[in-house]
Design a protein around this motif. Structure first.
Motif, PDB file in Angstrom:
ATOM      1  N   ALA A   1       3.085   9.514   3.384  1.00  0.00           N
ATOM      2  CA  ALA A   1       3.697   8.315   2.801  1.00  0.00           C
ATOM      3  C   ALA A   1       3.074   7.054   3.378  1.00  0.00           C
ATOM      4  O   ALA A   1       2.753   6.102   2.658  1.00  0.00           O
ATOM      5  CB  ALA A   1       5.205   8.330   3.057  1.00  0.00           C
TER       6      ALA A   1
ATOM      7  N   GLU B   1       4.953  14.684   5.729  1.00  0.00           N
ATOM      8  CA  GLU B   1       5.351  13.790   4.625  1.00  0.00           C
ATOM      9  C   GLU B   1       5.336  12.327   5.068  1.00  0.00           C
ATOM     10  O   GLU B   1       4.938  11.436   4.322  1.00  0.00           O
ATOM     11  CB  GLU B   1       6.763  14.153   4.144  1.00  0.00           C
TER      12      GLU B   1
ATOM     13  N   MET C   1       6.833   1.726  -4.302  1.00  0.00           N
ATOM     14  CA  MET C   1       6.952   0.563  -3.400  1.00  0.00           C
ATOM     15  C   MET C   1       7.763  -0.551  -4.062  1.00  0.00           C
ATOM     16  O   MET C   1       8.558  -1.235  -3.424  1.00  0.00           O
ATOM     17  CB  MET C   1       5.563   0.019  -3.057  1.00  0.00           C
TER      18      MET C   1
ATOM     19  N   VAL D   1       2.409   5.458  -6.267  1.00  0.00           N
ATOM     20  CA  VAL D   1       2.967   4.931  -5.011  1.00  0.00           C
ATOM     21  C   VAL D   1       3.342   3.459  -5.152  1.00  0.00           C
ATOM     22  O   VAL D   1       4.345   2.989  -4.616  1.00  0.00           O
ATOM     23  CB  VAL D   1       1.929   5.080  -3.872  1.00  0.00           C
ATOM     24  N   GLU D   2       2.515   2.792  -5.902  1.00  0.00           N
ATOM     25  CA  GLU D   2       2.758   1.368  -6.069  1.00  0.00           C
ATOM     26  C   GLU D   2       4.107   1.120  -6.741  1.00  0.00           C
ATOM     27  O   GLU D   2       4.848   0.205  -6.386  1.00  0.00           O
ATOM     28  CB  GLU D   2       1.630   0.792  -6.916  1.00  0.00           C
TER      29      GLU D   2
ATOM     30  N   VAL E   1      -2.142   1.153  -1.208  1.00  0.00           N
ATOM     31  CA  VAL E   1      -1.642   0.294  -2.287  1.00  0.00           C
ATOM     32  C   VAL E   1      -2.427  -1.011  -2.336  1.00  0.00           C
ATOM     33  O   VAL E   1      -2.625  -1.662  -1.315  1.00  0.00           O
ATOM     34  CB  VAL E   1      -0.132   0.006  -2.083  1.00  0.00           C
ATOM     35  N   ALA E   2      -2.884  -1.354  -3.508  1.00  0.00           N
ATOM     36  CA  ALA E   2      -3.549  -2.646  -3.756  1.00  0.00           C
ATOM     37  C   ALA E   2      -4.768  -2.849  -2.865  1.00  0.00           C
ATOM     38  O   ALA E   2      -5.147  -3.984  -2.590  1.00  0.00           O
ATOM     39  CB  ALA E   2      -2.554  -3.798  -3.567  1.00  0.00           C
TER      40      ALA E   2
ATOM     41  N   ARG F   1       1.241  -6.599  -2.116  1.00  0.00           N
ATOM     42  CA  ARG F   1       2.022  -5.521  -1.489  1.00  0.00           C
ATOM     43  C   ARG F   1       3.452  -5.986  -1.199  1.00  0.00           C
ATOM     44  O   ARG F   1       4.400  -5.231  -1.357  1.00  0.00           O
ATOM     45  CB  ARG F   1       1.347  -5.103  -0.180  1.00  0.00           C
TER      46      ARG F   1
ATOM     47  N   LEU G   1       8.363  10.588  -2.800  1.00  0.00           N
ATOM     48  CA  LEU G   1       7.068  11.265  -2.891  1.00  0.00           C
ATOM     49  C   LEU G   1       7.192  12.783  -2.837  1.00  0.00           C
ATOM     50  O   LEU G   1       6.242  13.489  -3.125  1.00  0.00           O
ATOM     51  CB  LEU G   1       6.153  10.795  -1.751  1.00  0.00           C
TER      52      LEU G   1
ATOM     53  N   LEU H   1      10.736   6.328   0.927  1.00  0.00           N
ATOM     54  CA  LEU H   1       9.404   6.587   0.398  1.00  0.00           C
ATOM     55  C   LEU H   1       9.143   8.088   0.347  1.00  0.00           C
ATOM     56  O   LEU H   1       8.655   8.636  -0.660  1.00  0.00           O
ATOM     57  CB  LEU H   1       8.383   5.892   1.311  1.00  0.00           C
ATOM     58  N   LYS H   2       9.512   8.776   1.419  1.00  0.00           N
ATOM     59  CA  LYS H   2       9.293  10.225   1.461  1.00  0.00           C
ATOM     60  C   LYS H   2      10.111  10.937   0.384  1.00  0.00           C
ATOM     61  O   LYS H   2       9.638  11.850  -0.272  1.00  0.00           O
ATOM     62  CB  LYS H   2       9.676  10.768   2.846  1.00  0.00           C
TER      63      LYS H   2
ATOM     64  N   ARG I   1       5.982  15.081  -5.588  1.00  0.00           N
ATOM     65  CA  ARG I   1       4.590  15.022  -6.032  1.00  0.00           C
ATOM     66  C   ARG I   1       3.860  16.321  -5.685  1.00  0.00           C
ATOM     67  O   ARG I   1       4.064  16.901  -4.636  1.00  0.00           O
ATOM     68  CB  ARG I   1       3.898  13.854  -5.332  1.00  0.00           C
TER      69      ARG I   1
END
Lengths: 726, 183
Positions: free
Chosen positions: A42, A38, B129, B125-126, A49-50, B45, B179, B175-176, B182
Motif C-alpha cells: 500500500a 499489504e 486515495m 490506487v489514485e 500516485v501521480a 496527491r 487494496l 488503504l489496505k 486486488r
C-alpha cells in the motif's frame, strides 16, 4: 504472539531507505506476514500516485493572466505551531478562515485564464494622479505578437459620466511600438478630467483585439497617498454596470471601506446588495444599514453648510432603507439649501407634470385645465439645468419628449426633440423606436426622418468611438448592420407612405441584405404583398419560414397557399433560405475553448462537469439568477428551445448562481420551466471559464464543447443551434 | 526532492527570489518552470484532483510576488514552497468539507469497498486515495512521498506528533482494506 516491525520500519522499507541490516530483517518478516506485506504494498502504491503528473500547459498562462488582471492571493506563510490549547487552535482556525476569505475576495471575477487571446498589460504608475503621463508596456498575446505596432484603446470616464457604456465613449489612447525584446511600449497623458479608464489592445486595423478576456485592464486615479479617488471608484462601478455586477458590488464595498464617512457610498451599497445578493440577503442586512443611517443622521442633522453630495447622499440612503421621515427631512434640506442642484430641478419637473398634465386615476383620466402649462413652466427649469451638463439632463429631456408625445403637442416636440438629441448619450439604432411615434405627427415627421437618416449614416460610417473595446472592427460592422436594419425599415416605410415606392423598396432591400432578421424579412414581404408582387413576397416569406424561431404552422400555411400557384417553389425557396441563414449565422461565430474547471451541482446534489453534461451535443448554456427579473422571465422561452431541439439531441443547461431551493423551484414552476436541467455553479468556476458575470447570458457550444456563439440574443439561439446541427 | 537543476542556494535561485519579489513576471515564470511540476505532483496527491491541484498551484504562484520575501533563505526554497502549498491545499480541502460537497468522514469503508469492485477489475490506487479523508491523506502523502517526520507534519498541520501517527496508521488501514481485493 507474532512479532511485527514498527510502522517506521515498514515505511522505511517501502521507501527503500533502511540500513541494509534492517532491510534484510524486514524482508524476512514479510515473507511470512501477509498483513505487513499489504502495508508495504500500500505504501509503495502511494508513492507511485501521480509520479509522472505534470500541470496543464496553460496553467502558467493562467497565472500570468491573473497577475496582470490584478488578482492577488495572500499566502499562508506564517508558521502554525502545535496548538497548546483549544483557544490557540481556534485562533489558528480564524486566521486560516481570514486568509481563505482574502483569497476568495481577491480572486473574485478577475481571475483569468490566459491563452492565445490574452497578453499582459502594465500601466505605470498603476494609480496615477489625474493628468499624469502613463507608461504602457504590453507583453503580447500570441494573436498580437506578430505586429510592429499595436493600438491601445481606452474608455476614459469623467466624474459626471453616466451608468453603463453606450455611445461614443471609446478612443485611441496610444500607439505601442515593438521593442527588440518583443514587448510593446508607449505612453499617453491622462486627460485632467479623467478619473477612471479601461483599456484593450488591438492590431493596427482593429481586426484582432486583446480585451483581457472581456475584463479589460483598468486604471484608477488616486490621491497623493495612492488611495483611489472616490470619483474614480464611482466611475468604475458605473462602467461595470451590465458587464460585471459582482465586481460592481466589490467596488462599492471598497468605496465604503475607503470612504466610510460618505453617506452616498452606503446608499450605493444598499442598492447593490439588493441587486446582486437578492431581497432575502438584502433584507437581512437592512438592520445594519438602519443603525448606520441613524448614526449618520445624529451626526449630520444638526450641521449646517453640508455639501450637496452629503445631503443628497443622506436623502438616497433614507430612500433605500425606506425611512420616510428621514427622507422628508433630507429632501426638504436639499431643496432649500441647493435649489439649483440638477437633482432638485429634476424633481421640480416631476412635480410640474403632476400639476399640469392629465394622468390616469384608476380607469379614468384626471384632466388638468392647462396641460400645456407644463412646457411653459419647464423652460426656466431647463435654463438652469442645461448648463450643469449633469447626467440627469437626459432623463429630464426624455420626460419632456415623452410627455409631448402623450399630449400630441407637436410644437413641444419641435422644441424638445432637438434638446433631447443634444444631451442624450446616443445609442445608434435606438431612433427606430422613437421614430415609430414621431412619424405619426405631421409636425414631427420631418425631424424624425432627419434623425433616422443621421443614424443610418452614422451606422454606415461606423465611427470608431462607438465601437466597444471588446469588439473587432469586423464584429462592429456586423453589429452596425444589425442596428441599421430597423432604422432603414422605418425610413423605407415612410418613403413608401409618402409615395416614393421605388426608393422605399430599395431601402428595404438594403435592410434585408444587412443580416438575418426575420422581423425585417416579414416587413419586406408585407411591402411586396401590398405592392401586388406575390412572388417576391413569397420568396421573402420563405426566409421567415426557414428561421427555426418561426412556428411550423407559418410555413405550412404558406406552402398550402402556394401549392396550386404556377411557378411557386416553396420548398426550394425555404431550402435556399436555410442555406443562406446557416452561412450568415456562422459568419457571426467567434469560436473559443473553455479554460479551467467547470464544476456544477445537479438538483440532486451530484457534482458534474459541464463537459460531462454537454459532451457530444450541441448545447445551449444559460446563466441565470433568481434575483434577475430578465433571466427569470426568459426561463419559459429557454424551456421551449430545449423542447424544440430535444429530438436533435441538443442539450440545454441552465446554470443558476445559488443552491437549489424552494425559491428556485417556485420560479421554474411559475415560468413553466420545471423540466429545464438546472445546475448550481457552486464554485463559480463555470462562469469564470465562460468569463460571464451578468444574467441572463447565453452561449451555444458545438458538439466538441467549443463555445461558438457568446452572449447570444435569445431570439438568435434557435438559428445558432440549427447552424451547428448536421 | 526539489526536482530542480539549480540548487536552492545558487545565485540564480536567490536572484530569482529577488526578481519575483520585485514583480518580474518572467522571473515568476522561470520559478514555475523550475519547481511547478514537483509542486503540482504534491498538490495532486494532497487534493486527489487535477483541477484542485491546478487551482492550488495557481493561487500559490499568483500570491508569490507579495509573499516570497517571507522566505528567509533558511532551508531550501522548494521546501518552503511546498510548506506553503500544503497549507493552501489544506485550506481548500477544509473549505470543501465545509461546503459538504462530499462527506469524507462517513461511509468511508463502504465507499472504498464500492470502488474495489469497479469495472476495471483492479483497483486504481489514485481513486482509493481520493476516497480517504483529507486529513488522513495529507499525513500519508507528507510522510510517505515527501519524507516529512511526524514532528514536521505536526508543526505544519497544527496537530500533535501522536495525532499524526494515528492518522497515518488509520490511513494505511483503510488503504489496505481497499487494496485487499486486488489480484
Amino acid at each position: 504472539m507474532t512479532w511485527h516491525p514498527k510502522a517506521d520500519l515498514l515505511e522505511g522499507f517501502a521507501s527503500r531507505a533502511l540500513a541494509a541490516s534492517h532491510q534484510h530483517t524486514v524482508a524476512q518478516h514479510l515473507e511470512s506476514c501477509v498483513a505487513c506485506r499489504e502495508t508495504v504494498t500500500a505504501l509503495r502504491d502511494v508513492e507511485s500516485v501521480a509520479r509522472d503528473a505534470e500541470p496543464g500547459d496553460r496553467l502558467l498562462e493562467r497565472i500570468v493572466a491573473s497577475r496582470s488582471a490584478g488578482v492577488r492571493t495572500i499566502l499562508p506563510t506564517e508558521d502554525i505551531g502545535v496548538p497548546a490549547s483549544r483557544r490557540s487552535a481556534w485562533v489558528a482556525g480564524l486566521a486560516t478562515a481570514a486568509v481563505l476569505l482574502a483569497i476568495l475576495l481577491f480572486r473574485g471575477s478577475r481571475e483569468a485564464s490566459a491563452g492565445d487571446r490574452t497578453g499582459y498589460l502594465r500601466l505605470d504608475p498603476a494609480r496615477p494622479l489625474p493628468g499624469a503621463t502613463v507608461q504602457v508596456t504590453y507583453t503580447p498575446s500570441a494573436e498580437l505578437g506578430g505586429f510592429d505596432s499595436l493600438v491601445l484603446r481606452a474608455r476614459f470616464r469623467r466624474p459626471n459620466d453616466d451608468d453603463y457604456n453606450p455611445g461614443p465613449m471609446q478612443r485611441r489612447a496610444a500607439v505601442l511600438h515593438r521593442r527588440a525584446s518583443g514587448v510593446f511600449a508607449g505612453e499617453f497623458r491622462l486627460p485632467d478630467s479623467v478619473v477612471f479608464a479601461v483599456f484593450a489592445v488591438e492590431s493596427p486595423s482593429g481586426d484582432r483585439v486583446d480585451d483581457n478576456d472581456e475584463r479589460l485592464w483598468e486604471l484608477l486615479t488616486a490621491d497623493q497617498t495612492h488611495r483611489p479617488l472616490l470619483e474614480a471608484l464611482v466611475q468604475k462601478q458605473r462602467d461595470l454596470m451590465g458587464r460585471n455586477w459582482e465586481e460592481g458590488l466589490k467596488t462599492v464595498r471598497t468605496l465604503t471601506a475607503l470612504y466610510p464617512d460618505e453617506p452616498q457610498v452606503w446608499a450605493m451599497l444598499s442598492v447593490y446588495e439588493r441587486w446582486v445578493l437578492g431581497d432575502r440577503i438584502a433584507d437581512s442586512l437592512l438592520a445594519g444599514h438602519h443603525r448606520r443611517f441613524a448614526a449618520f443622521h445624529r451626526g449630520l442633522a444638526e450641521q449646517r453648510g453640508l455639501p450637496a453630495t452629503t445631503v443628497s447622499g443622506m436623502l438616497y440612503y433614507a430612500i433605500e432603507i425606506d425611512d420616510s421621515a428621514a427622507r422628508h427631512y433630507w429632501l426638504e434640506r436639499l431643496e432649500r439649501e441647493f435649489p439649483d442642484d440638477p437633482d432638485v430641478l429634476f424633481r421640480q419637473e416631476n412635480r410640474l407634470a403632476g400639476d399640469h398634465l392629465n394622468r390616469l386615476a384608476g380607469d379614468d383620466v384626471a384632466k388638468r385645465a392647462d396641460p400645456r402649462g407644463y412646457f411653459a413652466a419647464l423652460e426656466p427649469i431647463w435654463a438652469k439645468a442645461e448648463p450643469t451638463h449633469d447626467r440627469i439632463l437626459e432623463s429630464l429631456a426624455w420626460n419632456a419628449v415623452a410627455r409631448a408625445m402623450d399630449a400630441k403637442d407637436t410644437a413641444a416636440l419641435q422644441v424638445w426633440i432637438p434638446r433631447f438629441r443634444r444631451v442624450q448619450r446616443q445609442t445608434l439604432g435606438n431612433v427606430a423606436y422613437w421614430s415609430k411615434a414621431l412619424l405619426q405627427y405631421p409636425g414631427s415627421r420631418r425631424m424624425a426622418m432627419e434623425w433616422l437618416r443621421d443614424d443610418a449614416r452614422l451606422l454606415a460610417e461606423g465611427p470608431d468611438a462607438y465601437r466597444p473595446l471588446t469588439r473587432t472592427t469586423a464584429e462592429q460592422r456586423i453589429a452596425n448592420r444589425a442596428a441599421a436594419q430597423p432604422v432603414l425599415a422605418e425610413i423605407a416605410n415612410a418613403l413608401i407612405e409618402d409615395g416614393d415606392t421605388a426608393a422605399g423598396l430599395d431601402t428595404l432591400r438594403l435592410a434585408a441584405s444587412y443580416g438575418w432578421s426575420p422581423p425585417v424579412f416579414r416587413h419586406v414581404a408585407e411591402t411586396w404583398a401590398a405592392l401586388g408582387d406575390t412572388t417576391q413576397a413569397l420568396q421573402t416569406y420563405a426566409k421567415v419560414a426557414a428561421d427555426p424561431g418561426s412556428t411550423p404552422s407559418f410555413g405550412d400555411s404558406l406552402r398550402a397557399a402556394t401549392a396550386s400557384r404556377p411557378g411557386a417553389q416553396w420548398d426550394a425557396w425555404v431550402r435556399d433560405a436555410r442555406r443562406e441563414m446557416r452561412s450568415l449565422t456562422l459568419a457571426t461565430a467567434t469560436p473559443r475553448s473553455l479554460t479551467g474547471p467547470t464544476r456544477l451541482l445537479s438538483r440532486s446534489g451530484e457534482a458534474r462537469r459541464l463537459s460531462e453534461v454537454a459532451e457530444g451535443h450541441v448545447t445551449v448554456v444559460m446563466f441565470w439568477s433568481p434575483a434577475c427579473f430578465y433571466s427569470v422571465r426568459d426561463l419559459g422561452t429557454v424551456q421551449n428551445i430545449a423542447r424544440q431541439f430535444s429530438g436533435a439531441g441538443v442539450k440545454v443547461v441552465a446554470i443558476v448562481d445559488r443552491p437549489w431551493s424552494d425559491e428556485v423551484r417556485r420560479l421554474l414552476k411559475e415560468q413553466h420551466a420545471e423540466d429545464l436541467p438546472v445546475f448550481y455553479d457552486y464554485r463559480s468556476d463555470t462562469r469564470r471559464a465562460f468569463v460571464t458575470f451578468s444574467t441572463p447570458d447565453y452561449y451555444v457550444l458545438d458538439e466538441a464543447g467549443k463555445v461558438v456563439f457568446s452572449h447570444s440574443a435569445l431570439e438568435a439561439i434557435p438559428r445558432q443551434v440549427a447552424a451547428l446541427l448536421p | 526532492m526539489g526536482g530542480s537543476a539549480i540548487s536552492s542556494d545558487s545565485p540564480v535561485h536567490l536572484d530569482l527570489v529577488g526578481q519575483v519579489a520585485a514583480g518580474d513576471t518572467d522571473a515568476l515564470a522561470a520559478l514555475y518552470r523550475l519547481h511547478g511540476a514537483a509542486l503540482f505532483r504534491l498538490a495532486r496527491r494532497l487534493t486527489a484532483s487535477v483541477e484542485d491541484a491546478e487551482d492550488v498551484l495557481h493561487d500559490l504562484f499568483v500570491g508569490l510576488p507579495e509573499s516570497i520575501h517571507k522566505y528567509h533563505e533558511r532551508g531550501s526554497l522548494i521546501g518552503w514552497l511546498k510548506r506553503v502549498l500544503v497549507r493552501l491545499a489544506l485550506m481548500r480541502l477544509r473549505a470543501e468539507r465545509r461546503r459538504h460537497e462530499v462527506d469524507l468522514h462517513e461511509g468511508i469503508s463502504e465507499a472504498v469497498a464500492g470502488r474495489a469492485a469497479d469495472d476495471f477489475g483492479r483497483l486504481d490506487v489514485e481513486r482509493v486515495m481520493a476516497t480517504l479523508p483529507s486529513d488522513m491523506r495529507t499525513v500519508l502523502v507528507l510522510r510517505q512521498t515527501e519524507g516529512y517526520s511526524h514532528q514536521e507534519i505536526a508543526a505544519l498541520l497544527g496537530i500533535t506528533p501522536g495525532a499524526s501517527r494515528v492518522r497515518l496508521s488509520r490511513a494505511i488501514t483503510l488503504l489496505k482494506a481497499a487494496l485487499r481485493g486486488r489480484t
